[in-house]
Design a protein around this motif. Structure first.
Motif, mmCIF file in Angstrom:
data_model
loop_
_atom_site.group_PDB
_atom_site.id
_atom_site.type_symbol
_atom_site.label_atom_id
_atom_site.label_comp_id
_atom_site.label_asym_id
_atom_site.label_seq_id
_atom_site.Cartn_x
_atom_site.Cartn_y
_atom_site.Cartn_z
ATOM 1 N N ARG A 34 27.088 55.437 47.479
ATOM 2 C CA ARG A 34 27.187 53.853 47.316
ATOM 3 C C ARG A 34 27.870 54.396 45.984
ATOM 4 N N THR A 73 29.425 51.605 43.851
ATOM 5 C CA THR A 73 29.181 50.342 43.408
ATOM 6 C C THR A 73 27.748 49.398 43.202
ATOM 7 N N SER A 133 26.714 47.251 45.324
ATOM 8 C CA SER A 133 26.815 47.034 46.539
ATOM 9 C C SER A 133 26.051 48.017 47.698
ATOM 10 N N GLU A 134 25.402 46.944 48.200
ATOM 11 C CA GLU A 134 24.552 47.796 48.954
ATOM 12 C C GLU A 134 25.682 49.253 50.209
ATOM 13 N N LEU A 135 26.592 48.648 50.785
ATOM 14 C CA LEU A 135 28.101 49.022 50.896
ATOM 15 C C LEU A 135 28.118 50.093 50.732
ATOM 16 N N THR A 136 28.623 51.200 52.104
ATOM 17 C CA THR A 136 28.856 52.175 52.007
ATOM 18 C C THR A 136 30.113 52.163 52.765
ATOM 19 N N TYR A 163 25.016 46.709 58.304
ATOM 20 C CA TYR A 163 25.842 47.710 56.754
ATOM 21 C C TYR A 163 25.720 49.593 56.340
ATOM 22 N N THR A 164 24.250 49.866 57.169
ATOM 23 C CA THR A 164 24.040 51.008 56.921
ATOM 24 C C THR A 164 24.512 51.697 57.871
ATOM 25 N N HIS A 200 36.494 43.225 54.784
ATOM 26 C CA HIS A 200 36.152 44.837 54.955
ATOM 27 C C HIS A 200 36.994 46.096 54.518
ATOM 28 N N HIS A 241 36.652 45.434 50.864
ATOM 29 C CA HIS A 241 35.548 46.281 50.019
ATOM 30 C C HIS A 241 35.271 47.931 50.151
ATOM 31 N N ILE A 290 34.801 50.781 47.373
ATOM 32 C CA ILE A 290 34.466 51.553 47.033
ATOM 33 C C ILE A 290 35.004 52.848 46.787
#
Length: 162
Positions: free
Chosen positions: A34, A36, A38-41, A76-77, A140, A143, A147
């Protein structure tokens, strides 16, 4: 194929290519970081886009609804260890989507699966589904670019021209 179909698939594949450039050269360890608030990877985004492609292919080919995993909360994980396998899975899903789109009429209406946010959805044309995939992939890819830049300074825009 029609010119319109060619152009839609060209744009979709351009967005996919931009995403693929963003994740080029990553390790599995990088893909789960991670960078940022955000939880996004990057791995999570790739898993999500793979699932999107598979879900829409499932819908386009009118298999029994809803598609497997459509409502999973972990879309998203990704905590896997084989990033190359995840990339290969994405490429396989992309090929299946493109094949389903190429063999359908853009005007064909396709039934959508019920979902908690829309228990009785109206059918969508194949054209609208492709447009949705373009938007989803482009969103995405943006995004992913943020990242990746926070991860190691790579700019996807600059990397496109390398």
């Amino acid at each position: 194929m029609t010119m319109e179909l060619d152009e839609l698939l060209h744009e979709l594949n351009d967005q996919r290519r931009t995403f693929r450039v963003t994740v080029r050269g990553l390790t599995a360890a990088d893909a789960v970081k991670r960078t940022t608030v955000s939880e996004l990877t990057l791995g999570g985004l790739l898993k999500h886009l793979t699932r999107c492609e598979r879900t829409w292919t499932h819908v386009l080919t009118e298999r029994p609804l809803p598609p497997p995993g459509m409502l999973d909360h972990d879309q998203y994980t990704w905590s896997g260890h084989d990033f190359e396998a995840l990339l290969a899975s994405y490429d396989e899903a992309v090929r299946a989507t493109d094949e389903a789109v190429r063999t359908a009429s853009l005007d064909k209406l396709v039934a959508l699966p019920p979902a908690p946010w829309d228990p009785h959805p109206e059918p969508l044309s194949v054209r609208r589904i492709v447009l949705h995939l373009i938007r989803e992939t482009a969103q995405h890819a943006g995004h992913a670019d943020i990242i990746r830049e926070a991860l190691d300074g790579q700019s996807s825009t600059a990397a496109l021209y390398e």
